[in-house]
Design an enzyme around this catalytic site. Structure first.
Site, PDB file in Angstrom:
ATOM      1  N   ASP A  24       6.876   6.040  10.553  1.00  0.00           N
ATOM      2  CA  ASP A  24       6.148   5.252   9.920  1.00  0.00           C
ATOM      3  C   ASP A  24       6.656   5.000   8.504  1.00  0.00           C
ATOM      4  O   ASP A  24       8.227   5.339   8.917  1.00  0.00           O
ATOM      5  CB  ASP A  24       5.296   6.546   9.535  1.00  0.00           C
ATOM      6  CG  ASP A  24       4.129   5.721   8.804  1.00  0.00           C
ATOM      7  OD1 ASP A  24       3.870   4.887   9.208  1.00  0.00           O
ATOM      8  OD2 ASP A  24       3.871   6.159   8.367  1.00  0.00           O
ATOM      9  N   SER A  25       5.695   4.104   8.109  1.00  0.00           N
ATOM     10  CA  SER A  25       6.303   4.045   6.520  1.00  0.00           C
ATOM     11  C   SER A  25       6.847   4.905   6.021  1.00  0.00           C
ATOM     12  O   SER A  25       7.647   4.006   4.414  1.00  0.00           O
ATOM     13  CB  SER A  25       5.422   2.592   6.488  1.00  0.00           C
ATOM     14  OG  SER A  25       3.699   2.953   6.096  1.00  0.00           O
ATOM     15  N   CYS A  87       2.013   4.238  12.918  1.00  0.00           N
ATOM     16  CA  CYS A  87       2.034   3.701  11.836  1.00  0.00           C
ATOM     17  C   CYS A  87       1.390   2.178  12.966  1.00  0.00           C
ATOM     18  O   CYS A  87       1.758   1.880  13.913  1.00  0.00           O
ATOM     19  CB  CYS A  87       3.031   2.899  11.368  1.00  0.00           C
ATOM     20  SG  CYS A  87       3.461   1.985  10.635  1.00  0.00           S
ATOM     21  N   GLU A 168      -2.050   8.467  -0.859  1.00  0.00           N
ATOM     22  CA  GLU A 168      -0.741   8.486  -0.928  1.00  0.00           C
ATOM     23  C   GLU A 168      -0.273   9.173  -2.592  1.00  0.00           C
ATOM     24  O   GLU A 168       0.387  10.571  -2.830  1.00  0.00           O
ATOM     25  CB  GLU A 168       0.313   7.805  -0.961  1.00  0.00           C
ATOM     26  CG  GLU A 168      -0.080   6.585   0.407  1.00  0.00           C
ATOM     27  CD  GLU A 168       1.606   6.817   0.534  1.00  0.00           C
ATOM     28  OE1 GLU A 168       2.546   7.085  -0.271  1.00  0.00           O
ATOM     29  OE2 GLU A 168       2.100   7.081   1.781  1.00  0.00           O
ATOM     30  N   CYS A 200      -4.951   4.092  10.835  1.00  0.00           N
ATOM     31  CA  CYS A 200      -4.107   3.859   9.747  1.00  0.00           C
ATOM     32  C   CYS A 200      -3.762   5.288   9.826  1.00  0.00           C
ATOM     33  O   CYS A 200      -4.595   5.967  10.060  1.00  0.00           O
ATOM     34  CB  CYS A 200      -4.336   3.885   8.198  1.00  0.00           C
ATOM     35  SG  CYS A 200      -3.089   3.473   7.336  1.00  0.00           S
ATOM     36  N   HIS A 202      -2.409   7.252   8.023  1.00  0.00           N
ATOM     37  CA  HIS A 202      -2.877   8.008   6.542  1.00  0.00           C
ATOM     38  C   HIS A 202      -4.128   9.023   6.656  1.00  0.00           C
ATOM     39  O   HIS A 202      -4.971   9.468   5.656  1.00  0.00           O
ATOM     40  CB  HIS A 202      -3.053   7.723   5.377  1.00  0.00           C
ATOM     41  CG  HIS A 202      -1.271   6.731   4.843  1.00  0.00           C
ATOM     42  ND1 HIS A 202      -0.684   6.128   5.694  1.00  0.00           N
ATOM     43  CD2 HIS A 202      -0.890   7.055   3.571  1.00  0.00           C
ATOM     44  CE1 HIS A 202       0.430   6.577   5.209  1.00  0.00           C
ATOM     45  NE2 HIS A 202       0.080   6.492   3.628  1.00  0.00           N
TER      46      HIS A 202
HETATM   47  N1  DGL Z   1       0.818   4.288   8.012  1.00  0.00           N
HETATM   48  C1  DGL Z   1       0.313   3.175   7.588  1.00  0.00           C
HETATM   49  C2  DGL Z   1      -0.451   2.499   8.949  1.00  0.00           C
HETATM   50  O1  DGL Z   1      -1.015   3.275  10.441  1.00  0.00           O
HETATM   51  C3  DGL Z   1      -0.066   2.548   7.019  1.00  0.00           C
HETATM   52  C4  DGL Z   1       0.801   3.082   5.617  1.00  0.00           C
HETATM   53  C5  DGL Z   1       2.001   1.582   5.012  1.00  0.00           C
HETATM   54  O2  DGL Z   1       0.729   0.293   4.638  1.00  0.00           O
HETATM   55  O3  DGL Z   1       2.677   1.015   4.608  1.00  0.00           O
HETATM   56  O4  DGL Z   1      -0.617   1.513   9.250  1.00  0.00           O
END
Ligand code: DGL
Length: 283
Positions: A24-25, A87, A168, A200, A202
């Site tokens: 993931d990022s 991600c 975050e 997403c 998150h």
């Molecule tokens: N967790 C990332 C996603 O599912 C989003 C976070 C980011 O923008 O890096 O897209």
């Protein structure tokens, strides 16, 4: 059993014992890791969070592709049997390229296809909303895949870029985050929907707040459970589920840029704090 069949049985068993790689990022993908670890407690996970390049949601597809390929090199060196792109932004921008790059060295899974299949089965003829990063929404990849199903799902998407930094920072479950979430969800694009996809990794952390906003009128779809169930089915169908062991597997969590605050935040994403190992892929 012939000698050749015996050899291939051995190699499948050896493959099954290898870890699941995920990336993931940053640490948002830990919500997917948590769902996988819950559902598949014998699987060893090697997780990579590209915290040096966070957020991916505002990056170009070309940049995300370049990062993803480099991360896959690391996960392949760790002999991962599967690479799961945990991600949405990277699944949208880099899945096809990563699959081609990895070739036969590992199977590549993404977090988009399982939820799209679920929409086709459960929401045919209905209107469904989706929220995600700018990268995910502007790529239009969910819409294309949903339309390809031809199941009559009317998908309406909205980019909600404030939500990742808010989460975050641990800034949720309070009235200001309720206001931000409410402002996004009251957007005309999401009017009259029957379900909302949290596109997403998150967003599972604000699922309760979103569900409270809708008060039972809309199904809130957390992709991490669907993705974990899909990974289980995928591995089971190929005889690649890890054998059960007496001791729990030793997961590894790497990040490309280490800070104490990332490590402290792992608790909210993975449900307990994990030790992050600094792996400077970019030096
Ligand atoms: N967790 C990332 C996603 O599912 C989003 C976070 C980011 O923008 O890096 O897209």
């Amino acid at each position: 059993m012939t000698t050749a069949a015996a050899a291939s049985a051995v190699s499948t068993a050896a493959l099954a014992a290898r870890p699941i790689g995920m990336f993931d990022s940053g640490i948002g993908g830990l919500t997917v890791a948590r769902a996988v670890a819950r559902r598949l407690p014998h699987e060893r996970i090697v997780y990579f969070g590209d915290t040096a390049h966070l957020p991916y949601g505002d990056k170009s597809a070309a940049a995300i592709q370049a990062y993803s390929v480099k991360i896959c090199d690391l996960l392949l060196r760790q002999h991962c049997k599967v690479i799961m792109i945990a991600c949405n932004s990277a699944s949208a921008a880099a899945y096809e390229l990563v699959r081609e790059y990895v070739g036969s060295k590992a199977r590549v899974l993404n977090v988009i296809d399982p939820i799209v299949a679920h929409l086709g089965q459960a929401y045919s003829g209905r209107r469904v909303g989706l929220i995600g990063t700018k990268q995910t929404v502007n790529s239009n990849v969910y819409k294309k895949k949903v339309d390809d199903l031809d199941a009559g799902v009317d998908l309406q998407s909205l980019a909600t870029p404030l939500l990742v930094p808010m989460i975050e920072e641990g800034f949720f479950k309070n009235s200001i985050s309720d206001d931000i979430i409410g402002t996004y969800l009251s957007h005309a694009a999401l009017a009259d929907i029957d379900a909302l996809v949290l596109a997403c990794t998150h967003y599972p952390l604000i699922k309760e707040q979103i569900a409270r906003y809708y008060n039972g009128r809309v199904d809130v779809l957390d992709a991490s459970d669907v993705v974990a169930a899909d990974a289980e089915a995928y591995l089971a169908a190929r005889g690649l589920l890890a054998p059960s062991a007496a001791t729990p597997p030793a997961h590894h969590f790497y990040v490309s840029d280490f800070t104490r605050s990332f490590e402290e935040s792992t608790r909210i994403f993975f449900e307990h704090e994990v030790h992050l190992e600094h792996y400077p892929l970019w030096e």
